[in-house]
Design a protein around this motif. Structure first.
Motif, PDB file in Angstrom:
ATOM      1  N   ARG A 104       0.325  -0.680  -0.039  1.00 43.50           N
ATOM      2  CA  ARG A 104      -0.241   0.064   0.339  1.00 43.50           C
ATOM      3  C   ARG A 104       1.011   1.243  -0.023  1.00 43.50           C
ATOM      4  NH1 ARG A 104      -4.736   1.354   1.414  1.00 43.50           N
ATOM      5  NH2 ARG A 104      -4.414   3.514   1.774  1.00 43.50           N
ATOM      6  N   ASN A 153       1.027   3.378  14.177  1.00 45.97           N
ATOM      7  CA  ASN A 153       0.619   1.482  13.922  1.00 45.97           C
ATOM      8  C   ASN A 153       1.080   1.271  12.108  1.00 45.97           C
ATOM      9  OD1 ASN A 153      -1.290   3.720  12.865  1.00 45.97           O
ATOM     10  ND2 ASN A 153      -3.188   2.267  12.923  1.00 45.97           N
ATOM     11  N   TRP A 161      -0.546   7.233   2.442  1.00 47.82           N
ATOM     12  CA  TRP A 161      -1.405   8.181   1.805  1.00 47.82           C
ATOM     13  C   TRP A 161      -1.867   9.516   1.717  1.00 47.82           C
ATOM     14  CZ3 TRP A 161      -6.810   6.922   0.508  1.00 47.82           C
ATOM     15  CH2 TRP A 161      -7.559   7.161   1.281  1.00 47.82           C
ATOM     16  N   GLU A 252      -7.458  12.631  10.213  1.00 49.52           N
ATOM     17  CA  GLU A 252      -8.012  11.245  10.870  1.00 49.52           C
ATOM     18  C   GLU A 252      -7.438  10.363  11.974  1.00 49.52           C
ATOM     19  OE1 GLU A 252      -6.874   8.429   7.364  1.00 49.52           O
ATOM     20  OE2 GLU A 252      -7.735  10.089   5.940  1.00 49.52           O
ATOM     21  N   LEU A 287      -9.241   1.004  12.715  1.00 47.59           N
ATOM     22  CA  LEU A 287     -10.488   0.681  12.099  1.00 47.59           C
ATOM     23  C   LEU A 287     -11.093  -0.404  13.527  1.00 47.59           C
ATOM     24  CD1 LEU A 287      -9.433   0.786   9.124  1.00 47.59           C
ATOM     25  CD2 LEU A 287     -10.879   2.456   9.472  1.00 47.59           C
ATOM     26  N   PHE A 454     -13.302   8.298   2.601  1.00 48.89           N
ATOM     27  CA  PHE A 454     -11.966   7.382   4.065  1.00 48.89           C
ATOM     28  C   PHE A 454     -12.161   8.726   4.886  1.00 48.89           C
ATOM     29  CE2 PHE A 454      -9.467   6.204   7.141  1.00 48.89           C
ATOM     30  CZ  PHE A 454      -9.307   5.532   6.744  1.00 48.89           C
TER      31      PHE A 454
HETATM   32  O1  6OD Z   1      -6.443   1.773   4.240  1.00 50.80           O
HETATM   33  C1  6OD Z   1      -6.188   3.409   4.584  1.00 50.80           C
HETATM   34  O2  6OD Z   1      -5.948   4.082   3.749  1.00 50.80           O
HETATM   35  C2  6OD Z   1      -6.238   4.061   5.993  1.00 50.80           C
HETATM   36  N1  6OD Z   1      -6.204   5.509   5.767  1.00 50.80           N
HETATM   37  C3  6OD Z   1      -5.991   3.457   6.562  1.00 50.80           C
HETATM   38  C4  6OD Z   1      -6.198   3.552   8.097  1.00 50.80           C
HETATM   39  C5  6OD Z   1      -6.328   2.296   9.136  1.00 50.80           C
HETATM   40  C6  6OD Z   1      -5.945   2.918  10.904  1.00 50.80           C
HETATM   41  O3  6OD Z   1      -5.219   2.652  11.623  1.00 50.80           O
END
Ligand code: 6OD
Ligand code: NAD
Length: 484
Positions: A104, A153, A161, A252, A287, A454
C-alpha cells in the motif's frame, strides 16, 4: 549504530540531539533518531516552499505522474529494505507488513498520480446582463506546503496515503513521522533522491509532539495545510495551532468501533472477520473492533468460537513462521493496555480469554507483549466499552433487535467505522445508512478501494480523503470567468 536523520532539501541532516529507537519485540536498540529542533523544522518548511517555486512547481502534471510512478517502483525495488525497517520499528508479523503495509505504501503513489488526470472540474456557460456570453471553468492549484503528521501503527501506509495525493496535486511536504517509527519515512527520502524528485519536495523532520518537531511544524506560518492521523486529543491541540493563519486541516482520529453480527450471518466468516478486526496488528488499527454485538440466538456459540480463534493466534516476532500477533508498540502503550485489562476486571467483566501478558522466551521477555483478550458481562458504561484501548481486545454483548443494535453502535463520541455481518440486504443497508460512521463494512472489514471516501464522523475526524476527496483537500479550486 544506525542513525535516523532528518531529510531536508534533499540531504540527510544530523541534529545535536538524538533519542533512542527501540524494538518492540525485545526492547533492543535499533538506532538513534536525530530530533529536529525549531531551526531544522524552519529549514524544512523553507526548502518545501522554495521547491514550490522551482523545478517541481514548473513540472508538467504528466512528468509529475511519471515521477510518482518512479517513487512507487523505487519502493518496490527496495521492498525488502522497507519490510525489514517496518518490522523492526513495529514488530508486526511479516505476513501483515508484506501484504498490506509496504504494497500500500507503493500503491498510494500510483493511484493518486493517475487519479489527478481523471477528475474533471466544473464548467458553466451563461448569458451576461448585456446579452453576451461568458464561460467559467475550474482549475486546481496546489495548496502549498503540507505538514503531514503521522502515527506509528501503519507508518509507511498512513504516511504515503497523504504524501501520495499531496505530491500528485503539486504540493510539497514536510513529514513528521511518529517518534516510535522513524525508519520508513527516512528510507523514503533515499528513494525520492534516487528517482530524481527535486530537492525540497519531500522533507522529513523527526521528533516528538509538544515542544518538539510536531509542535514546531504545525505552528510554522510557512505551512499551508495540515494533515494528521492520530489521537483525537492530539487533533484538538493541532487544530488550535492551525487556527493561526486559518490553515485547513484534514484529521483521521481515534475510534471505538462496533462490530455487529446478526444470527443469519455466515457464522464462520463472521467469526473470522471479527477475530481479524479485533486482533490484527495487535489491535493497533484505528478501524479495529473493540465493541462486538452478537444477536442472542448465536451469542454463546460465537463467544466460544472467537475465544478459540484468539487462543489459536501464535504470538511472536515478525518472522516466526505462522505468527499472528506481534507486540504492542512501546512499554508505555503496554502499560496503558494492561491498565484497561485491569479496569475491565475491576468493573466486573467475565474474562473469556487473555487478560494479561503471555509467557515469552527469555530473549523476548523485554518485549511489549499482551494476550489477545475477550470480555463479556460489562455494562455499556464500562471503560473498555467506551474508551479506545488500541490493543488486541474486545467486549462482546448480546442484542435482540436491529433498532437496539443501531442505538448501541451509535452510543459513542466516536464515529469512524463499523463492520456488520448479515445475509439480509435490508438489515445491512439500514446499518449502512443509520450508524453514524464514516465507513461501514458489510460482510467484510478493511476492504479498501482508494477511490472511495475515507474518514471519520463525530470525534473520529474532520474531512474525507481518498479519490477525489483527497484532491479536494490538497488543492485550491479556482474559478476562472471568461467574458467572451
Ligand atoms: O487504508 C487506509 O487508507 C487507511 N487510512 C487506513 C487506516 C488505518 C488505521 O489504523
Ligand atoms: P498520537 O496522536 O499520539 O501521535 C500522532 C502523531 O502526532 C505523532 O507523530 C506525534 O509525535 C504527533 N504529535 C503528538 N502531539 C503533538 C502536538 N502537540 N503537536 C503536533 N504533533 C503532535 O497518536 P499515535 O499514538 O501515534 O496513534 C494512535 C492513535 O491514532 C489512535 O488514537 C488511533 O485511533 C489513531 N489513528 C487513527 C487513524 C484514522 O484513520 N482515523 C489511523 C491510525 C491511527
Amino acid at each position: 549504530m544506525k542513525q535516523f536523520m532528518n531529510f531536508i532539501n534533499g540531504e540527510f541532516v544530523a541534529s545535536g540531539k538524538t533519542f533512542e529507537n527501540r524494538a518492540p519485540t525485545d526492547n533492543s536498540l535499533i538506532g538513534l533518531v536525530h530530533e529536529a529542533g525549531a531551526a531544522e523544522v524552519d529549514a524544512a518548511v523553507k526548502a518545501a516552499r522554495a521547491a514550490l517555486r522551482g523545478d517541481w512547481g514548473r513540472m508538467s502534471a504528466a512528468k509529475r505522474t511519471e515521477m510518482l510512478h518512479a517513487v512507487a517502483d523505487g519502493i518496490n525495488r527496495r521492498f525488502d529494505d522497507f519490510l525489514q525497517a517496518e518490522m523492526a520499528d513495529t514488530g508486526k508479523p511479516l505476513s501483515l507488513a508484506s501484504h498490506i503495509d509496504i504494497p500500500r505504501g507503493a500503491a498510494n503513489f500510483k493511484v493518486f498520480a493517475d487519479l489527478v488526470h481523471n477528475v474533471p472540474t466544473e464548467s458553466f456557460r451563461m448569458t451576461t446582463p448585456d446579452g453576451g456570453t461568458a464561460v467559467s471553468y475550474g482549475v486546481r492549484s496546489p495548496l502549498g506546503v503540507i505538514a503531514v503528521v503521522c502515527p506509528w501503527n501503519l507508518p509507511l501506509l498512513l504516511m504515503t496515503w497523504k504524501v501520495g495525493p499531496a505530491l500528485a496535486c503539486g504540493n510539497t511536504v514536510v513529514v513528521k513521522p511518529s517518534e516510535e517509527t522513524p525508519a520508513t519515512a527516512t528510507l523514503l527520502g533515499e528513494v525520492m533522491k534516487a528517482v530524481g524528485v527535486p530537492d525540497g519536495v519531500y522533507n522529513v523532520v523527526h521528533g516528538f509532539g509538544p515542544d518538539s518537531a510536531g509542535e514546531y511544524l504545525t505552528r510554522h506560518p510557512g505551512v499551508s495545510g495540515i494533515t494528521f492521523t492520530g489521537e483525537t486529543r492530539t487533533g484538538e491541540v493541532i487544530m488550535t495551532a492551525a487556527a493561526r493563519g486559518v490553515r485547513p486541516v484534514s484529521f483521521e482520529l481515534g475510534g471505538k468501533n462496533a462490530g455487529i453480527v446478526f444470527a443469519d450471518a455466515n457464522f464462520e466468516q463472521a467469526v473470522a472477520g471479527i477475530a481479524r478486526s479485533s486482533f490484527e496488528n495487535c489491535g493497533q488499527v484505528c478501524l479495529g473492533t473493540e465493541r462486538v454485538y452478537v444477536q442472542r440466538p448465536i451469542f454463546e456459540r460465537f463467544v466460544q468460537a472467537l475465544k478459540a480463534r484468539a487462543e489459536a493466534l501464535v504470538i511472536g516476532p515478525s518472522t516466526q513462521p505462522g505468527v499472528g500477533l506481534g507486540p504492542l508498540i512501546s512499554a508505555e502503550h503496554q502499560r496503558k493496555v494492561l491498565s484497561y485489562y485491569e479496569r475491565a476486571r475491576a468493573e466486573g467483566a467475565t474474562v473469556v480469554t487473555g487478560g494479561g501478558v503471555p509467557e515469552m522466551p527469555a530473549a523476548l521477555a523485554a518485549g511489549h507483549w499482551v494476550q489477545p483478550t475477550i470480555w463479556t458481562g460489562l455494562p455499556e458504561t464500562a471503560a473498555v466499552v467506551r474508551e479506545e484501548v488500541f490493543g488486541p481486545c474486545c467486549h462482546v454483548a448480546p442484542f435482540d433487535t436491529v433498532d437496539e443494535v443501531i442505538a448501541l453502535a451509535n452510543d459513542t463520541d466516536y464515529g469512524l467505522c463499523t463492520t456488520v455481518w448479515t445475509q439480509d440486504v435490508s438489515v445491512a443497508n439500514r446499518c449502512g445508512q443509520e450508524i453514524d460512521v464514516g465507513l461501514c463494512w458489510i460482510n467484510s472489514w478493511f476492504l479498501r478501494d482508494l477511490r472511495t471516501a475515507f474518514g471519520g464522523a463525530k470525534a473520529s475526524g474532520i474531512g474525507r480523503e481518498g479519490g477525489v476527496h483527497s484532491l479536494e483537500f490538497y488543492s485550491e479550486l479556482r474559478n476562472v470567468m471568461v467574458k467572451l
